[in-house]
Design a protein around this motif. Structure first.
Motif, PDB file in Angstrom:
ATOM      1  N   PRO A 160      -5.978  13.132  -2.128  1.00 41.35           N
ATOM      2  CA  PRO A 160      -6.691  12.417  -1.069  1.00 41.35           C
ATOM      3  C   PRO A 160      -8.113  12.942  -0.889  1.00 41.35           C
ATOM      4  O   PRO A 160      -8.386  14.129  -1.088  1.00 41.35           O
ATOM      5  CB  PRO A 160      -5.844  12.691   0.171  1.00 41.35           C
ATOM      6  CG  PRO A 160      -5.178  14.002  -0.114  1.00 41.35           C
ATOM      7  CD  PRO A 160      -4.912  14.004  -1.590  1.00 41.35           C
ATOM      8  N   THR A 164      -6.528  -0.720   0.454  1.00 38.03           N
ATOM      9  CA  THR A 164      -6.154  -1.083   1.810  1.00 38.03           C
ATOM     10  C   THR A 164      -5.281  -2.323   1.791  1.00 38.03           C
ATOM     11  O   THR A 164      -5.534  -3.252   1.032  1.00 38.03           O
ATOM     12  CB  THR A 164      -7.401  -1.323   2.697  1.00 38.03           C
ATOM     13  OG1 THR A 164      -6.982  -1.646   4.023  1.00 38.03           O
ATOM     14  CG2 THR A 164      -8.263  -2.443   2.157  1.00 38.03           C
ATOM     15  N   SER A 190      -8.496   9.541   5.136  1.00 36.40           N
ATOM     16  CA  SER A 190      -7.631   8.446   5.558  1.00 36.40           C
ATOM     17  C   SER A 190      -6.210   8.734   5.114  1.00 36.40           C
ATOM     18  O   SER A 190      -5.956   8.998   3.946  1.00 36.40           O
ATOM     19  CB  SER A 190      -8.100   7.111   4.967  1.00 36.40           C
ATOM     20  OG  SER A 190      -7.229   6.069   5.318  1.00 36.40           O
ATOM     21  N   ASP A 191      -5.293   8.690   6.040  1.00 33.86           N
ATOM     22  CA  ASP A 191      -3.887   8.925   5.725  1.00 33.86           C
ATOM     23  C   ASP A 191      -3.042   8.007   6.599  1.00 33.86           C
ATOM     24  O   ASP A 191      -2.266   8.443   7.438  1.00 33.86           O
ATOM     25  CB  ASP A 191      -3.514  10.386   5.967  1.00 33.86           C
ATOM     26  CG  ASP A 191      -2.105  10.702   5.474  1.00 33.86           C
ATOM     27  OD1 ASP A 191      -1.581   9.912   4.671  1.00 33.86           O
ATOM     28  OD2 ASP A 191      -1.533  11.714   5.919  1.00 33.86           O
ATOM     29  N   ALA A 250      -8.879   8.002  -2.166  1.00 38.47           N
ATOM     30  CA  ALA A 250      -8.639   9.087  -3.108  1.00 38.47           C
ATOM     31  C   ALA A 250      -9.882   9.951  -3.293  1.00 38.47           C
ATOM     32  O   ALA A 250     -11.005   9.536  -2.993  1.00 38.47           O
ATOM     33  CB  ALA A 250      -8.204   8.523  -4.454  1.00 38.47           C
ATOM     34  N   GLN A 304      -0.825   4.045   6.945  1.00 38.54           N
ATOM     35  CA  GLN A 304      -0.024   3.097   6.198  1.00 38.54           C
ATOM     36  C   GLN A 304      -0.896   2.001   5.593  1.00 38.54           C
ATOM     37  O   GLN A 304      -0.572   1.448   4.545  1.00 38.54           O
ATOM     38  CB  GLN A 304       1.027   2.470   7.116  1.00 38.54           C
ATOM     39  CG  GLN A 304       2.127   3.413   7.536  1.00 38.54           C
ATOM     40  CD  GLN A 304       2.985   3.842   6.352  1.00 38.54           C
ATOM     41  OE1 GLN A 304       3.324   3.035   5.499  1.00 38.54           O
ATOM     42  NE2 GLN A 304       3.329   5.114   6.310  1.00 38.54           N
ATOM     43  N   SER A 312       0.834  -1.203   0.000  1.00 40.12           N
ATOM     44  CA  SER A 312       0.000   0.000   0.000  1.00 40.12           C
ATOM     45  C   SER A 312       0.868   1.252   0.000  1.00 40.12           C
ATOM     46  O   SER A 312       0.516   2.263  -0.617  1.00 40.12           O
ATOM     47  CB  SER A 312      -0.949   0.004   1.198  1.00 40.12           C
ATOM     48  OG  SER A 312      -0.240  -0.079   2.422  1.00 40.12           O
ATOM     49  N   LYS A 342       0.818   4.337  -2.676  1.00 37.59           N
ATOM     50  CA  LYS A 342       0.646   5.725  -2.240  1.00 37.59           C
ATOM     51  C   LYS A 342       1.797   6.611  -2.719  1.00 37.59           C
ATOM     52  O   LYS A 342       1.575   7.753  -3.142  1.00 37.59           O
ATOM     53  CB  LYS A 342       0.538   5.784  -0.716  1.00 37.59           C
ATOM     54  CG  LYS A 342      -0.755   5.192  -0.173  1.00 37.59           C
ATOM     55  CD  LYS A 342      -0.813   5.242   1.336  1.00 37.59           C
ATOM     56  CE  LYS A 342      -0.940   6.657   1.852  1.00 37.59           C
ATOM     57  NZ  LYS A 342      -1.149   6.697   3.320  1.00 37.59           N
ATOM     58  N   SER A 354      -7.623  15.013   5.593  1.00 35.30           N
ATOM     59  CA  SER A 354      -7.748  13.793   4.806  1.00 35.30           C
ATOM     60  C   SER A 354      -8.624  12.780   5.540  1.00 35.30           C
ATOM     61  O   SER A 354      -8.512  12.606   6.754  1.00 35.30           O
ATOM     62  CB  SER A 354      -6.378  13.174   4.546  1.00 35.30           C
ATOM     63  OG  SER A 354      -5.581  14.044   3.766  1.00 35.30           O
ATOM     64  N   CYS A 397      -5.500   4.068   1.839  1.00 32.39           N
ATOM     65  CA  CYS A 397      -5.605   5.394   1.232  1.00 32.39           C
ATOM     66  C   CYS A 397      -6.947   5.484   0.516  1.00 32.39           C
ATOM     67  O   CYS A 397      -7.417   4.520  -0.085  1.00 32.39           O
ATOM     68  CB  CYS A 397      -4.451   5.659   0.272  1.00 32.39           C
ATOM     69  SG  CYS A 397      -4.400   4.640  -1.210  1.00 32.39           S
TER      70      CYS A 397
END
Length: 369
Positions: free
Chosen positions: A162, A187, A172-173, A180, A175, A139, A143, A170, A178
């Motif tokens: 994002p 994920t 979701s930020d 968009a 690891q 992931s 990203k 954002s 993400c």
């Protein structure tokens, strides 16, 4: 002015469907809309245009080259153009069984997901690996690409931005995930993490990828296999029964999940769950053998036959490159429907492949790659 026909670039219409008919003007590659149209139905061209830096490496002398397996993978990926509501439950569940170093992670965890995300073929991709670190690496690579790839950001700005809350923060930020602005979700999780009921709002994954979910023999037990098979069958696959599923792995552990599926390809007895869950094994041996018994490398630019001949007897080669537990030359009578050099040549002419590389050279000239 030079023109290249669609058939020269992408092969016969039935093998590589295109919305663009007639002739392709190379000037289209200089326009964002032209690049989007040309790559929408062609993951190989998408890779050449947007991700060429992932197609070269020191193993091939920093040159772009392809194995016949890569072309076949692109054909398999083109099935994902169809909406998942046109499939029956479990229609597209493949196990890609191939040697380490062939590029399984690059193609199946980066190139194809990026192509699907860019063109809206899929909107929610869930990737699972042996451990959280391995999954977040995938992931993270995805990203980083949407953050640093200038051409991708120019042509697909909503994918590369994002999704944000009304406050500007954002959504979701992390690891692991993400989200968009376009709505696409990626994920990545370890296979042992809590996966039951994974969804974003009312949305569930519409594409599932499994990468080497069993790790290596040194840290994998029979009890672990039972546990992970239960997670796969009862936790991951039911997330969306119509979602395409791609499992990548090597046959390094006898009796493991991937080996169960590979046994079907070998013509051996195999557990009922393989057919119950409708997995199709797709085998890619590092050494290809034609009808006359002549051997060739699956990817000559990566593994020359001279090199293979000197190491094929070693344990390290068997671990890294062998896709079976048997000798590299399969026993007579075994069932094999894997890619082979003659089969590929019968489907795809050198003219087509030259056309593809010609398209790449045009792109390189346009983009200064």
């Amino acid at each position: 002015m030079t023109f290249i026909t669609c058939s020269e670039v992408a092969g016969e219409a039935e093998a590589r469907p295109r919305r663009v008919a007639g002739q392709i003007d190379e000037r289209l590659l200089t326009l964002a809309e032209g690049r989007r149209v040309l790559t929408e139905l062609d993951p190989l061209l998408f890779a050449l245009v947007y991700l060429p830096h992932h197609l070269r490496g020191p193993e091939t002398g920093d040159a772009i080259s392809f194995s016949g397996a890569h072309f076949e993978w692109c054909e398999l990926a083109q099935r994902y153009i169809r909406p998942i509501n046109t499939f029956e439950h479990g229609d597209l569940r493949d196990a890609i069984i191939a040697p380490r170093g062939l590029g399984k992670s690059t193609w199946w965890f980066l190139i194809f997901p990026m192509w699907m995300a860019s063109h809206g073929h899929r909107s929610f991709l869930a990737a699972f690996a042996n451990c959280d670190t391995q999954a977040t690496d995938h992931s993270g690579t995805f990203k980083r690409e949407i953050v640093t790839n200038a051409l991708l950001r120019y042509d697909f700005p909503k994918l590369c931005a994002p999704a944000r809350r009304p406050t500007g923060v954002s959504i979701s930020d992390s690891q692991r995930m993400c989200i968009a602005e376009s709505g696409f979700v990626f994920t990545g999780r370890g296979i042992d993490s809590q996966v039951l009921g994974l969804k974003i709002g009312s949305r569930r994954p519409d594409h599932i990828i499994l990468d080497d979910i069993e790790g290596t023999k040194g840290n994998y037990s029979a009890n672990q296999k039972v546990s992970r098979l239960k997670t796969l069958v009862s936790g991951i696959l039911p997330m969306n029964n119509k979602a395409p599923v791609m499992m990548a792995g090597t046959v390094a552990i006898p009796g493991a999940i991937v080996d169960d599926i590979a046994a079907k390809q070998r013509g051996e007895q195999y557990p009922a769950w393989v057919d119950d869950e409708r997995f199709t094994p797709r085998y890619f041996d590092v050494i290809q053998t034609d009808e006359r018994g002549n051997e060739r490398s699956l990817w000559p630019e990566r593994w020359s036959m001279d090199w293979i001949s000197t190491v094929r007897h070693t344990r390290q080669f068997q671990i890294r490159c062998a896709t079976t537990r048997w000798p590299l030359t399969p026993p007579s009578g075994s069932v094999r429907t894997s890619w082979s050099a003659p089969a590929w040549r019968s489907r795809t002419s050198w003219k087509i492949r030259r056309g593809l590389m010609g398209m790449w050279r045009m792109g390189a000239a346009c983009f200064g790659i």
